[in-house]
Design a protein around this motif. Structure first.
Motif, PDB file in Angstrom:
ATOM      1  N   GLU A  26       1.129  -1.021  -0.046  1.00 30.51           N
ATOM      2  CA  GLU A  26       0.172   0.191   0.041  1.00 30.51           C
ATOM      3  C   GLU A  26       0.829   0.979  -0.313  1.00 30.51           C
ATOM      4  OE1 GLU A  26      -2.858   0.603   2.970  1.00 30.51           O
ATOM      5  OE2 GLU A  26      -2.933  -2.452   2.271  1.00 30.51           O
ATOM      6  N   LEU A  27       1.980   1.041   0.524  1.00 35.87           N
ATOM      7  CA  LEU A  27       2.886   2.141   0.592  1.00 35.87           C
ATOM      8  C   LEU A  27       3.507   2.606  -0.496  1.00 35.87           C
ATOM      9  CD1 LEU A  27       4.879   1.866   3.735  1.00 35.87           C
ATOM     10  CD2 LEU A  27       3.386   3.824   3.622  1.00 35.87           C
ATOM     11  N   ASP A  29       1.716   1.611  -3.768  1.00 35.84           N
ATOM     12  CA  ASP A  29       1.478   1.885  -4.645  1.00 35.84           C
ATOM     13  C   ASP A  29       0.186   2.845  -4.289  1.00 35.84           C
ATOM     14  OD1 ASP A  29       1.744  -0.541  -5.323  1.00 35.84           O
ATOM     15  OD2 ASP A  29       0.431  -2.418  -4.777  1.00 35.84           O
ATOM     16  N   ALA A  30       0.745   3.868  -3.532  1.00 34.76           N
ATOM     17  CA  ALA A  30      -0.215   5.104  -3.296  1.00 34.76           C
ATOM     18  C   ALA A  30      -0.389   6.211  -4.103  1.00 34.76           C
ATOM     19  CB  ALA A  30       0.116   5.731  -1.963  1.00 34.76           C
ATOM     20  N   ASP A  32      -1.467   9.165  -3.988  1.00 30.55           N
ATOM     21  CA  ASP A  32      -1.603  10.208  -3.179  1.00 30.55           C
ATOM     22  C   ASP A  32      -0.917  10.220  -1.963  1.00 30.55           C
ATOM     23  OD1 ASP A  32      -3.261   9.947  -1.918  1.00 30.55           O
ATOM     24  OD2 ASP A  32      -4.488  10.471  -3.563  1.00 30.55           O
ATOM     25  N   TYR A  33      -0.089  11.358  -1.831  1.00 31.24           N
ATOM     26  CA  TYR A  33      -0.096  11.529  -0.201  1.00 31.24           C
ATOM     27  C   TYR A  33      -1.247  10.862   0.852  1.00 31.24           C
ATOM     28  CZ  TYR A  33       1.835  13.155   4.269  1.00 31.24           C
ATOM     29  OH  TYR A  33       1.810  13.509   5.800  1.00 31.24           O
ATOM     30  N   LYS A  34      -2.672  11.962   0.247  1.00 32.74           N
ATOM     31  CA  LYS A  34      -3.453  10.331   1.350  1.00 32.74           C
ATOM     32  C   LYS A  34      -3.511   9.251   1.627  1.00 32.74           C
ATOM     33  CE  LYS A  34      -7.858  11.160   2.270  1.00 32.74           C
ATOM     34  NZ  LYS A  34      -9.700  11.315   1.629  1.00 32.74           N
ATOM     35  N   ALA A  35      -3.519   8.492   0.932  1.00 34.42           N
ATOM     36  CA  ALA A  35      -2.833   6.773   0.338  1.00 34.42           C
ATOM     37  C   ALA A  35      -2.191   6.732   1.107  1.00 34.42           C
ATOM     38  CB  ALA A  35      -3.655   6.626  -0.882  1.00 34.42           C
ATOM     39  N   PHE A  36      -1.462   7.903   1.208  1.00 33.53           N
ATOM     40  CA  PHE A  36       0.621   7.140   2.494  1.00 33.53           C
ATOM     41  C   PHE A  36       0.714   7.256   2.980  1.00 33.53           C
ATOM     42  CE2 PHE A  36       4.666   8.545   3.011  1.00 33.53           C
ATOM     43  CZ  PHE A  36       5.383   7.410   3.013  1.00 33.53           C
ATOM     44  N   GLU A  38      -1.947   7.033   4.732  1.00 35.30           N
ATOM     45  CA  GLU A  38      -3.437   6.551   5.632  1.00 35.30           C
ATOM     46  C   GLU A  38      -2.458   5.281   5.415  1.00 35.30           C
ATOM     47  OE1 GLU A  38      -6.621   5.883   2.661  1.00 35.30           O
ATOM     48  OE2 GLU A  38      -7.248   8.261   4.099  1.00 35.30           O
ATOM     49  N   ALA A  39      -1.910   4.400   4.558  1.00 35.42           N
ATOM     50  CA  ALA A  39      -0.665   3.259   5.169  1.00 35.42           C
ATOM     51  C   ALA A  39       0.160   3.667   5.806  1.00 35.42           C
ATOM     52  CB  ALA A  39      -0.185   3.121   3.396  1.00 35.42           C
ATOM     53  N   SER A  98       9.337   6.559  -0.644  1.00 35.92           N
ATOM     54  CA  SER A  98       8.393   7.033  -1.411  1.00 35.92           C
ATOM     55  C   SER A  98       9.018   8.469  -1.915  1.00 35.92           C
ATOM     56  CB  SER A  98       7.308   6.948   0.004  1.00 35.92           C
ATOM     57  OG  SER A  98       6.091   7.499  -0.886  1.00 35.92           O
TER      58      SER A  98
END
Length: 564
Positions: A26-27, A29-30, A32-36, A38-39, A98
């Motif tokens: 998940e880190l 494949d994020a 955007d920063y929000k997804a990153f 959250e992971a 990242s």
């Protein structure tokens, strides 16, 4: 929910590995920063859960080392925690690589990145088996000490339990008890020497696999020395030798004169007064009750904290067979609960548990919501500022524990704080010598300890106890075995705590506000930063010990010993 009802979950290594791999994906494949982020938070929650379960296991194992279930679980953690560290390091490497790494720096304390950089330098998959072996050896030491059963005066004692007799006002009793205590270590001298020899060798092997000449630089990385190095520590030891050792020697000379003895033997050192050392006047339940009142009166925040501790049964204080030695404070992140473990022994130590360990617990209670969890606790030398300073901030309430002996307690406690400093740097200096020369035999290590001991503690008189004359005192110091280089921390913190004491003596109303501030900061700053935020001088700085020791000297110059 009471501590006994806190759920425990066995952690399966394959399941944990799969969860780390999922988060790492998940880190990577994020989009955007929000997804990153959250992971990143998911990684932190997993870390918190692992800390919670391993801490629960450790507490329940040390409460009863004979409990088969938690003994097996403890062995399980000895095996899986190095594997977990490997998974965590891989995830951290992914974070570092990242494109969102620089943005993360805006949301996370700098100390997180400093710590993780050290973790990456201090770990590689090739040392996993060595780390597992190191864990097994540490558990073996803890189990050996916990198994001690010393017969004295027709009764059986643990090592911790026997200390009450070593503090007896009757000189013959404490002499006999001291001989019995060290007799156990002499009987196990070879076993302990061989155990430590294995530890030194496996730690040296790890260091060399990672490209270091010896274990010392690896030890500093593992201890998270974020903003100081060996040179700073060596200079600090030099200041203790020059500014504290001579004053401590004066205190020992005053003690000998006060006791009226021709010589101050090892069995006399714990006794400050012929009328006996100060002892709490109450049993454990009453002391906890009085401590609750004390913390409510000290400050609303400390009152709320200690009420939480008592309401949830987060203190295990009695000494009994099968319980591990020592005392500590730990934290269960999932339940936002500190926990205090100790062995009461009917000495002033019991009151200090309720201040020292409570200082640790109060700090982590104040900073428990910091994200990531790596920054809830500061590094260990900073942690000890909270504990040792709380011992001084609670001085006004010591009368509720010691009654008419309270002035004895003040004298004894402050004297002990000063006398501890040379011993603490001795432990540190010894470990530097041991790991700089890993080829030393157990016998050579004993001799090394005794040589350094004569430098920092020249008053020592080991007549009639040959194991100590050979240099055996270090065998009782748990930190030397289990937490290499974790001891100078106590002395650095003690110097800071003494500065708080001096401010209290000067009726500085800002002192406790500064103390609460650094508790709330948790581990968001390195040691030097925390000390400065507290309005204190950094102990490494030249002259920092001279000033506070002058104030301590003034206090002792005005102390009326005849009243004791």
């Amino acid at each position: 929910m009471k501590f006994k009802d806190y759920p425990y979950e066995h952690l399966d290594e394959k399941e944990l590995h799969a969860r780390f791999e999922q988060i790492e994906a998940e880190l990577k494949d994020a989009g955007d920063y929000k997804a990153f982020y959250e992971a990143f938070q998911k990684l932190d929650r997993l870390d918190r859960h692992i800390q919670t379960m391993s801490s629960l296991c450790n507490v329940r194992h040390t409460i009863d080392t004979k409990d088969e279930f938690y003994t097996k679980e403890n062995d399980h953690y000895d095996h899986i925690l190095p594997l977990v560290q490997n998974d965590m390091v891989q995830a951290v490497k992914t974070i570092w690589a990242s494109p969102f790494f620089e943005e993360l720096k805006k949301d996370v304390p700098e100390t997180y990145f400093l710590q993780k950089e050290m973790d990456m330098k201090a770990f590689d998959e090739k040392i996993i088996e060595d780390m597992q072996e190191e864990n097994k050896l540490a558990s073996a030491y803890q189990a050996l000490i916990a198994s001690a059963d010393v017969e004295f005066d027709g009764q059986h004692y643990s090592l911790a339990g026997l200390e009450v007799k070593m503090n007896d006002a009757n000189r013959d009793v404490r002499k006999a008890a001291t001989k019995a205590y060290w007799g156990w270590f002499e009987d196990h001298e070879k076993e302990l020497g061989d155990l430590y020899d294995q530890m030194v060798k496996v730690r040296t092997k790890m260091a060399r696999k990672l490209g270091f000449d010896n274990y010392i630089p690896l030890g500093y990385l593992r201890m998270k020395r974020l903003d100081y190095d060996q040179n700073d520590v060596a200079n600090y030891r030099k200041q203790v030798f020059e500014d504290v050792v001579p004053f401590a020697n004066k205190l020992y000379a005053r003690q000998q004169k006060r006791l009226g003895y021709d010589d101050l033997h090892v069995w006399d050192e714990k006794i400050e007064f012929l009328t006996g050392n100060p002892k709490p006047k109450y049993d454990r339940p009453e002391m906890v009750k009085r401590a609750l009142t004390m913390y409510k009166e000290l400050d609303p925040e400390t009152g709320k904290f200690f009420t939480f501790m008592t309401d949830h049964d987060l203190l295990d204080l009695d000494s009994y067979p099968g319980k591990a030695a020592g005392g500590y404070c730990t934290f269960f992140p999932d339940y936002e609960s500190p926990f205090i473990f100790a062995n009461f022994n009917q000495t002033s130590h019991d009151a200090e548990v309720l201040t020292h360990e409570a200082g640790h617990a109060f700090q982590v209670y104040c900073s428990k919501d910091i994200v990531p969890s790596d920054c809830v606790w500061p590094t260990l030398e900073s942690c000890e500022i909270h504990s040792m300073s709380m011992e001084f901030f609670t001085y006004p309430w010591m009368k509720t524990f010691f009654e008419d002996d309270v002035n004895k307690y003040y004298f004894n406690h402050l004297s002990g704080a000063v006398k501890f400093l040379p011993y603490g740097v001795l432990v540190d200096h010894y470990q530097h010598e041991v790991y700089a020369h890993p080829e030393m035999t157990p016998e050579e290590r004993m001799a090394t300890w005794r040589t350094l001991e004569k430098q920092y503690l020249p008053h020592k008189n080991y007549d009639e106890i040959p194991v100590l004359e050979r240099g055996g005192w270090w065998m009782r110091q748990l930190h030397i075995f289990m937490d290499p280089f974790y001891y100078i921390d106590y002395t650095l913190a003690q110097v800071c705590a003494l500065q708080f004491w001096a401010r209290i003596q000067a009726k500085d109303e800002q002192a406790f506000e500064d103390y609460k501030k650094i508790c709330r900061l948790g581990g968001t700053l390195p040691f030097r930063g925390i000390v400065k935020e507290a309005g204190l001088k950094v102990p490494f700085d030249d002259g920092s010990l001279k000033e506070v020791m002058r104030k301590v000297d003034d206090w002792f110059a005005s102390a009326d010993e005849s009243a004791f």
